[in-house]
Design a protein around this motif. Structure first.
Motif, PDB file in Angstrom:
ATOM      1  N   ASP A  97      26.998 -20.608 -30.200  1.00  0.00           N
ATOM      2  CA  ASP A  97      25.579 -20.665 -30.534  1.00  0.00           C
ATOM      3  C   ASP A  97      25.028 -19.267 -30.793  1.00  0.00           C
ATOM      4  O   ASP A  97      24.342 -19.028 -31.777  1.00  0.00           O
ATOM      5  CB  ASP A  97      24.776 -21.385 -29.436  1.00  0.00           C
ATOM      6  N   ILE A  98      25.346 -18.330 -29.895  1.00  0.00           N
ATOM      7  CA  ILE A  98      24.747 -17.003 -30.013  1.00  0.00           C
ATOM      8  C   ILE A  98      25.652 -15.955 -29.376  1.00  0.00           C
ATOM      9  O   ILE A  98      26.282 -16.222 -28.357  1.00  0.00           O
ATOM     10  CB  ILE A  98      23.328 -16.995 -29.355  1.00  0.00           C
ATOM     11  N   ILE A  99      25.730 -14.793 -29.987  1.00  0.00           N
ATOM     12  CA  ILE A  99      26.444 -13.661 -29.390  1.00  0.00           C
ATOM     13  C   ILE A  99      25.386 -12.666 -28.938  1.00  0.00           C
ATOM     14  O   ILE A  99      24.635 -12.127 -29.753  1.00  0.00           O
ATOM     15  CB  ILE A  99      27.407 -12.979 -30.395  1.00  0.00           C
ATOM     16  N   ASP A 100      25.348 -12.466 -27.623  1.00  0.00           N
ATOM     17  CA  ASP A 100      24.325 -11.618 -27.020  1.00  0.00           C
ATOM     18  C   ASP A 100      24.999 -10.303 -26.582  1.00  0.00           C
ATOM     19  O   ASP A 100      25.207  -9.420 -27.409  1.00  0.00           O
ATOM     20  CB  ASP A 100      23.717 -12.401 -25.846  1.00  0.00           C
ATOM     21  N   THR A 101      25.399 -10.180 -25.318  1.00  0.00           N
ATOM     22  CA  THR A 101      26.150  -8.986 -24.918  1.00  0.00           C
ATOM     23  C   THR A 101      27.549  -8.994 -25.523  1.00  0.00           C
ATOM     24  O   THR A 101      28.179  -7.946 -25.652  1.00  0.00           O
ATOM     25  CB  THR A 101      26.289  -8.912 -23.382  1.00  0.00           C
ATOM     26  N   GLY A 102      28.050 -10.171 -25.841  1.00  0.00           N
ATOM     27  CA  GLY A 102      29.401 -10.299 -26.381  1.00  0.00           C
ATOM     28  C   GLY A 102      30.453 -10.546 -25.313  1.00  0.00           C
ATOM     29  O   GLY A 102      31.626 -10.709 -25.614  1.00  0.00           O
ATOM     30  N   ARG A 103      30.009 -10.589 -24.050  1.00  0.00           N
ATOM     31  CA  ARG A 103      30.973 -10.745 -22.951  1.00  0.00           C
ATOM     32  C   ARG A 103      31.671 -12.101 -22.999  1.00  0.00           C
ATOM     33  O   ARG A 103      32.890 -12.176 -22.832  1.00  0.00           O
ATOM     34  CB  ARG A 103      30.267 -10.568 -21.605  1.00  0.00           C
ATOM     35  N   THR A 104      30.893 -13.160 -23.188  1.00  0.00           N
ATOM     36  CA  THR A 104      31.475 -14.501 -23.185  1.00  0.00           C
ATOM     37  C   THR A 104      32.472 -14.662 -24.326  1.00  0.00           C
ATOM     38  O   THR A 104      33.622 -15.050 -24.108  1.00  0.00           O
ATOM     39  CB  THR A 104      30.364 -15.575 -23.310  1.00  0.00           C
ATOM     40  N   ALA A 105      32.025 -14.350 -25.536  1.00  0.00           N
ATOM     41  CA  ALA A 105      32.907 -14.511 -26.696  1.00  0.00           C
ATOM     42  C   ALA A 105      34.106 -13.580 -26.598  1.00  0.00           C
ATOM     43  O   ALA A 105      35.229 -13.963 -26.946  1.00  0.00           O
ATOM     44  CB  ALA A 105      32.131 -14.251 -27.982  1.00  0.00           C
ATOM     45  N   GLY A 106      33.889 -12.367 -26.095  1.00  0.00           N
ATOM     46  CA  GLY A 106      34.986 -11.402 -25.957  1.00  0.00           C
ATOM     47  C   GLY A 106      36.063 -11.930 -25.031  1.00  0.00           C
ATOM     48  O   GLY A 106      37.254 -11.897 -25.354  1.00  0.00           O
ATOM     49  N   ALA A 107      35.645 -12.451 -23.873  1.00  0.00           N
ATOM     50  CA  ALA A 107      36.607 -12.973 -22.902  1.00  0.00           C
ATOM     51  C   ALA A 107      37.284 -14.241 -23.431  1.00  0.00           C
ATOM     52  O   ALA A 107      38.478 -14.438 -23.241  1.00  0.00           O
ATOM     53  CB  ALA A 107      35.900 -13.261 -21.581  1.00  0.00           C
ATOM     54  N   LEU A 108      36.516 -15.062 -24.096  1.00  0.00           N
ATOM     55  CA  LEU A 108      37.084 -16.303 -24.642  1.00  0.00           C
ATOM     56  C   LEU A 108      38.140 -16.007 -25.708  1.00  0.00           C
ATOM     57  O   LEU A 108      39.229 -16.588 -25.700  1.00  0.00           O
ATOM     58  CB  LEU A 108      35.957 -17.170 -25.220  1.00  0.00           C
ATOM     59  N   LEU A 109      37.827 -15.096 -26.612  1.00  0.00           N
ATOM     60  CA  LEU A 109      38.789 -14.761 -27.673  1.00  0.00           C
ATOM     61  C   LEU A 109      40.061 -14.156 -27.085  1.00  0.00           C
ATOM     62  O   LEU A 109      41.165 -14.452 -27.533  1.00  0.00           O
ATOM     63  CB  LEU A 109      38.167 -13.791 -28.685  1.00  0.00           C
ATOM     64  N   GLU A 110      39.875 -13.328 -26.050  1.00  0.00           N
ATOM     65  CA  GLU A 110      41.023 -12.708 -25.406  1.00  0.00           C
ATOM     66  C   GLU A 110      41.941 -13.769 -24.798  1.00  0.00           C
ATOM     67  O   GLU A 110      43.155 -13.743 -24.963  1.00  0.00           O
ATOM     68  CB  GLU A 110      40.513 -11.769 -24.311  1.00  0.00           C
ATOM     69  N   ARG A 111      41.324 -14.729 -24.127  1.00  0.00           N
ATOM     70  CA  ARG A 111      42.079 -15.817 -23.495  1.00  0.00           C
ATOM     71  C   ARG A 111      42.784 -16.673 -24.559  1.00  0.00           C
ATOM     72  O   ARG A 111      43.945 -17.054 -24.401  1.00  0.00           O
ATOM     73  CB  ARG A 111      41.099 -16.664 -22.672  1.00  0.00           C
ATOM     74  N   LEU A 112      42.069 -16.955 -25.640  1.00  0.00           N
ATOM     75  CA  LEU A 112      42.648 -17.797 -26.697  1.00  0.00           C
ATOM     76  C   LEU A 112      43.816 -17.104 -27.376  1.00  0.00           C
ATOM     77  O   LEU A 112      44.801 -17.736 -27.749  1.00  0.00           O
ATOM     78  CB  LEU A 112      41.579 -18.165 -27.737  1.00  0.00           C
ATOM     79  N   ARG A 113      43.707 -15.782 -27.531  1.00  0.00           N
ATOM     80  CA  ARG A 113      44.779 -15.025 -28.171  1.00  0.00           C
ATOM     81  C   ARG A 113      46.095 -15.191 -27.406  1.00  0.00           C
ATOM     82  O   ARG A 113      47.161 -15.253 -27.997  1.00  0.00           O
ATOM     83  CB  ARG A 113      44.389 -13.540 -28.245  1.00  0.00           C
ATOM     84  N   GLU A 114      45.990 -15.292 -26.075  1.00  0.00           N
ATOM     85  CA  GLU A 114      47.184 -15.486 -25.241  1.00  0.00           C
ATOM     86  C   GLU A 114      47.855 -16.825 -25.516  1.00  0.00           C
ATOM     87  O   GLU A 114      49.029 -16.999 -25.208  1.00  0.00           O
ATOM     88  CB  GLU A 114      46.809 -15.435 -23.749  1.00  0.00           C
ATOM     89  N   LEU A 115      47.102 -17.781 -26.060  1.00  0.00           N
ATOM     90  CA  LEU A 115      47.656 -19.113 -26.313  1.00  0.00           C
ATOM     91  C   LEU A 115      48.361 -19.196 -27.669  1.00  0.00           C
ATOM     92  O   LEU A 115      48.843 -20.255 -28.061  1.00  0.00           O
ATOM     93  CB  LEU A 115      46.556 -20.181 -26.221  1.00  0.00           C
ATOM     94  N   GLY A 116      48.412 -18.093 -28.400  1.00  0.00           N
ATOM     95  CA  GLY A 116      49.225 -18.011 -29.605  1.00  0.00           C
ATOM     96  C   GLY A 116      48.729 -18.755 -30.835  1.00  0.00           C
ATOM     97  O   GLY A 116      49.503 -19.443 -31.503  1.00  0.00           O
TER      98      GLY A 116
END
Ligand code: IMP
Ligand code: MG
Length: 172
Positions: A97-116
């Motif tokens: 919905d929204i990118i504010d500080t970017g913390r949520t999206a940053g952590a989510l993308l990092e986690r997803l990257r681990e899933l290949g």
């Protein structure tokens, strides 16, 4: 706090922008059957409209991302049902919905990257670049806005106002 009477972004402007984003994504992902991964709950309405604006084969899934530590977003993000998501080898488009500080999206993308995934992109309806703490930029953005707290079209204040058809500012 109350909802501003006049919308910041009227429903018709949202519809036009979402339709343009859908066409753009449809062109970029044609033939790749992307996985649209909506971040609950805020992105649910955006994802519903965005998916219907993409004239290609695609799949949908949802993830719940919650930043911890009371009212402070800390960057340690808990994902629920991350194990269920068939992300490996897929072209994943995270829909926020929204990118504010970017913390949520940053952590989510990092986690997803681990899933290949084969590829990973971020599509956000709204972006508040002036509030950024984590260096992250959406690949696709609906609207860039000033530092307001906004509600409507999926975004809430204390659980309310997600059902407003337009985006409004919360005012004191
Ligand atoms: P971030 O981790 O600081 O980027 O925060 C992202 C999350 O905070 C979003 O996914 C929203 O759920 C929430 N959020 C941030 N700004 C707003 C706002 O203006 N209105 C409603 N929710 C917001
Ligand atoms: Mg959110």
């Amino acid at each position: 706090m109350r909802v501003s009477e006049c919308p910041l972004i009227p429903a018709a402007s949202i519809a036009a922008r979402v339709s343009a984003l859908g066409m753009k994504l449809g062109g970029d992902y044609d033939g790749r059957r992307p996985l649209l991964l909506g971040v609950l709950k805020g992105a649910s309405l955006f994802l519903a409209d965005l998916a219907r604006a993409m004239p290609i084969d695609l799949e949908l899934d949802f993830v719940h991302a919650r930043s911890y530590a009371g009212d402070r977003s800390t960057g340690s993000v808990a994902l629920s049902r991350a194990e269920d998501m068939a992300v490996r080898g897929r072209d994943v488009i995270v829909v926020e919905d929204i990118i504010d500080t970017g913390r949520t999206a940053g952590a989510l993308l990092e986690r997803l990257r681990e899933l290949g995934p084969a590829s990973l992109a971020l599509c956000a309806l709204l972006d508040k670049p002036s509030r950024r703490v984590v260096e992250i930029e959406p690949d696709y953005t609906g609207f860039s806005i000033e530092d307001h707290f906004v509600v409507g079209y999926g975004l809430d204040y204390d659980g309310l106002h997600r059902n407003l058809p337009a985006i409004h500012v919360m005012e004191p």
